[in-house]
Design a protein around this motif. Structure first.
Motif, PDB file in Angstrom:
ATOM      1  N   ILE A  98      -0.404 -87.906 -35.152  1.00 49.81           N
ATOM      2  CA  ILE A  98      -0.019 -86.558 -35.576  1.00 49.81           C
ATOM      3  C   ILE A  98       0.777 -85.871 -34.464  1.00 49.81           C
ATOM      4  CG2 ILE A  98      -0.950 -84.262 -36.118  1.00 49.81           C
ATOM      5  CD1 ILE A  98      -3.317 -85.871 -37.482  1.00 49.81           C
ATOM      6  N   THR A  99       1.923 -85.307 -34.819  1.00 52.18           N
ATOM      7  CA  THR A  99       2.773 -84.667 -33.803  1.00 52.18           C
ATOM      8  C   THR A  99       2.826 -83.147 -33.919  1.00 52.18           C
ATOM      9  OG1 THR A  99       4.698 -85.079 -35.217  1.00 52.18           O
ATOM     10  CG2 THR A  99       4.276 -86.673 -33.473  1.00 52.18           C
ATOM     11  N   ILE A 100       2.389 -82.626 -35.082  1.00 55.67           N
ATOM     12  CA  ILE A 100       2.488 -81.186 -35.318  1.00 55.67           C
ATOM     13  C   ILE A 100       1.149 -80.622 -35.764  1.00 55.67           C
ATOM     14  CG2 ILE A 100       3.569 -79.405 -36.776  1.00 55.67           C
ATOM     15  CD1 ILE A 100       5.996 -81.321 -36.975  1.00 55.67           C
ATOM     16  N   GLY A 101       0.760 -79.495 -35.174  1.00 54.04           N
ATOM     17  CA  GLY A 101      -0.495 -78.845 -35.561  1.00 54.04           C
ATOM     18  C   GLY A 101      -0.257 -77.428 -36.058  1.00 54.04           C
ATOM     19  N   ALA A 143      -4.475 -83.289 -26.649  1.00 56.67           N
ATOM     20  CA  ALA A 143      -4.338 -84.483 -27.484  1.00 56.67           C
ATOM     21  C   ALA A 143      -2.897 -84.988 -27.540  1.00 56.67           C
ATOM     22  CB  ALA A 143      -4.853 -84.201 -28.897  1.00 56.67           C
ATOM     23  N   GLY A 144      -1.983 -84.224 -26.931  1.00 50.60           N
ATOM     24  CA  GLY A 144      -0.599 -84.689 -26.858  1.00 50.60           C
ATOM     25  C   GLY A 144       0.290 -84.268 -28.016  1.00 50.60           C
ATOM     26  N   ILE A 145      -0.083 -83.156 -28.660  1.00 50.98           N
ATOM     27  CA  ILE A 145       0.732 -82.658 -29.780  1.00 50.98           C
ATOM     28  C   ILE A 145       2.109 -82.264 -29.274  1.00 50.98           C
ATOM     29  CG2 ILE A 145       0.343 -80.138 -29.712  1.00 50.98           C
ATOM     30  CD1 ILE A 145      -0.484 -82.112 -32.812  1.00 50.98           C
ATOM     31  N   LYS A 146       3.114 -82.311 -30.156  1.00 52.21           N
ATOM     32  CA  LYS A 146       4.469 -81.940 -29.742  1.00 52.21           C
ATOM     33  C   LYS A 146       4.882 -80.546 -30.173  1.00 52.21           C
ATOM     34  CE  LYS A 146       6.596 -86.505 -29.401  1.00 52.21           C
ATOM     35  NZ  LYS A 146       7.534 -87.428 -30.081  1.00 52.21           N
ATOM     36  N   GLY A 147       4.314 -80.099 -31.291  1.00 53.36           N
ATOM     37  CA  GLY A 147       4.684 -78.769 -31.776  1.00 53.36           C
ATOM     38  C   GLY A 147       3.500 -78.070 -32.414  1.00 53.36           C
ATOM     39  N   VAL A 170       1.252 -72.304 -23.991  1.00 53.03           N
ATOM     40  CA  VAL A 170       1.310 -73.764 -23.979  1.00 53.03           C
ATOM     41  C   VAL A 170       2.347 -74.220 -22.959  1.00 53.03           C
ATOM     42  CG1 VAL A 170       0.614 -73.974 -26.402  1.00 53.03           C
ATOM     43  CG2 VAL A 170       3.040 -73.880 -25.832  1.00 53.03           C
ATOM     44  N   PRO A 171       2.185 -75.446 -22.468  1.00 51.03           N
ATOM     45  CA  PRO A 171       3.180 -75.943 -21.508  1.00 51.03           C
ATOM     46  C   PRO A 171       4.532 -76.112 -22.188  1.00 51.03           C
ATOM     47  CG  PRO A 171       1.634 -77.677 -22.128  1.00 51.03           C
ATOM     48  CD  PRO A 171       1.099 -76.413 -22.688  1.00 51.03           C
ATOM     49  N   PRO A 172       5.607 -76.130 -21.393  1.00 54.48           N
ATOM     50  CA  PRO A 172       6.955 -76.212 -21.964  1.00 54.48           C
ATOM     51  C   PRO A 172       7.214 -77.503 -22.732  1.00 54.48           C
ATOM     52  CG  PRO A 172       7.015 -76.183 -19.551  1.00 54.48           C
ATOM     53  CD  PRO A 172       5.606 -75.953 -19.936  1.00 54.48           C
ATOM     54  N   SER A 173       6.359 -78.492 -22.543  1.00 55.32           N
ATOM     55  CA  SER A 173       6.536 -79.750 -23.272  1.00 55.32           C
ATOM     56  C   SER A 173       6.108 -79.635 -24.733  1.00 55.32           C
ATOM     57  CB  SER A 173       5.742 -80.857 -22.580  1.00 55.32           C
ATOM     58  OG  SER A 173       4.376 -80.491 -22.534  1.00 55.32           O
ATOM     59  N   VAL A 174       5.468 -78.538 -25.061  1.00 57.75           N
ATOM     60  CA  VAL A 174       5.036 -78.332 -26.449  1.00 57.75           C
ATOM     61  C   VAL A 174       5.841 -77.183 -27.053  1.00 57.75           C
ATOM     62  CG1 VAL A 174       3.101 -77.697 -27.939  1.00 57.75           C
ATOM     63  CG2 VAL A 174       2.705 -79.153 -25.949  1.00 57.75           C
ATOM     64  N   PHE A 175       6.420 -77.417 -28.221  1.00 60.38           N
ATOM     65  CA  PHE A 175       7.152 -76.332 -28.871  1.00 60.38           C
ATOM     66  C   PHE A 175       6.168 -75.452 -29.623  1.00 60.38           C
ATOM     67  CE2 PHE A 175       9.277 -74.339 -32.449  1.00 60.38           C
ATOM     68  CZ  PHE A 175      10.321 -73.703 -31.812  1.00 60.38           C
ATOM     69  N   LEU A 176       6.307 -74.140 -29.436  1.00 59.47           N
ATOM     70  CA  LEU A 176       5.376 -73.200 -30.068  1.00 59.47           C
ATOM     71  C   LEU A 176       6.128 -72.195 -30.924  1.00 59.47           C
ATOM     72  CD1 LEU A 176       2.540 -71.859 -30.339  1.00 59.47           C
ATOM     73  CD2 LEU A 176       3.099 -70.556 -28.274  1.00 59.47           C
TER      74      LEU A 176
END
Lengths: 206, 206
Positions: free
Chosen positions: B144-147, B166-170, B181-187
DNA sequence: TAGATTGTTAATCGATTAACAATC
DNA sequence: TAGATTGTTAATCGATTAACAATC
């Protein structure tokens, strides 16, 4: 006061709720950088917004919370508050009702509408549900000024027309179909799919 | 291709769905003014957006719908699609699931999470619901990449931390609490109350 | 052709951010 | 005082709209 920018109006709503949590923690004052960090924006943006609404703080203590809440409320609320209807009592309509009611005193959901007979003349979380055929009548007798559209896409246009005909002042449209309303009605639209597709786009770039 | 503006990305999502209705009506081409009128924007904005993604039309027929859908999909989709989780299976979470699934093939909600034991190990509209304690594990095994955060305000921060861990991307956050959230995650955040208060503000000015 | 359309640059508008004087 | 803060103007950035050449 000069016209307040749209984005500032949105942040005022957030500022007010953010400082309420500070107030609940026993604080009476807040600095711009504290308020900024609650919203994850910059302190200068907070100060500029508050400047635009004419709210001033002090160098020693920052902004007085009670004053700030009063000033924001003066701008975005009305004295008597406004009455709201939710059209479409599916999961989204229910989410809105259970989320909003009991929180904000100035905006109250006083009616829901649906076409499903199972739901009609029942209450959801204390809000009575009527058949859509009675929309015009109830909007008027209940003095409702704002309508939230939470019906399936195909019905959104028709519901909007009925709301406009009934003399609604503002519409919040959650259906993905963009609506056409006269300039006398304020329209705000939000499209969940677009939001998710946007997140998906930026997620794949991460 | 140069970086596409955020607002253009949002409109691409809307263009695609709008032209699908045209296509369903048997049309193969669409003019910029037709597409514009579906979204209630200006034709020049449509043309500029399509210029930015390198989509061209013809003077006689406008834009070819099939091509346009392909071009937009090329930009905003991924080949294999992305898998989405909804955290919080209340009315809002359910609204999202029933609204999204079955419509878009490239984004699929494959899991829901809740703390309420009544809902766990049940399905909602075909989506299995897990306990939040299993979030980390399921996000990884299910790829899963998006929550989508649809939990009450108090739990939003904790849920976001778990998603990031858990390493989500967005993340699409529907709680009114702004997240960090860290900049590696799009919010992307959306606040229903702010939207409604904005409508209320402009309604009283009408 | 005349009229309608696309594609694109320049101008404008709106919002954010940088810079900094003033104050305690 | 030195350091932290507010209030405000100017600069910058991003997005929309105006203007118009090119084309069929």
């Amino acid at each position: 006061m000069a016209k307040i920018p749209e984005k500032t109006i949105e942040r005022l709503s957030k500022y007010r709720r953010a400082v309420l949590s500070y107030q609940a923690a026993g604080k009476h004052h807040i600095f711009s950088h504290q308020l900024a960090s609650l919203l994850h924006i910059t302190p200068v943006q907070v100060r500029r917004d508050l400047m635009l609404i004419g709210h001033t703080g002090t160098l020693r203590r920052g902004y007085e919370i009670k004053d700030l809440i009063d000033n924001i409320s003066e701008i975005i609320d009305t004295d008597k508050g406004q009455r709201v209807a939710v059209i479409g009592l599916g999961n989204l309509g229910k989410a809105f009702i259970s989320y909003l009611n009991g929180k904000r005193s100035k905006l109250t959901i006083v009616a829901a509408f649906d076409i499903n007979f199972d739901k009609i003349e029942r209450n959801f979380a204390g809000v009575p549900c009527y058949h859509i055929d009675n929309l015009n009548e109830i909007i008027k007798t209940e003095n409702i000024t704002i309508g939230i559209i939470a019906v399936p896409t195909e019905q959104a246009t028709e519901v909007a027309e009925k709301l406009v005909f009934a003399g609604i002042k503002g519409i919040l449209n959650y259906s993905p179909k963009s609506l056409n309303v006269p300039p006398s009605v304020f329209l705000e639209e939000y499209d969940m799919i677009t939001s998710l597709e946007k997140v998906a786009y930026y997620s794949k770039l991460q």
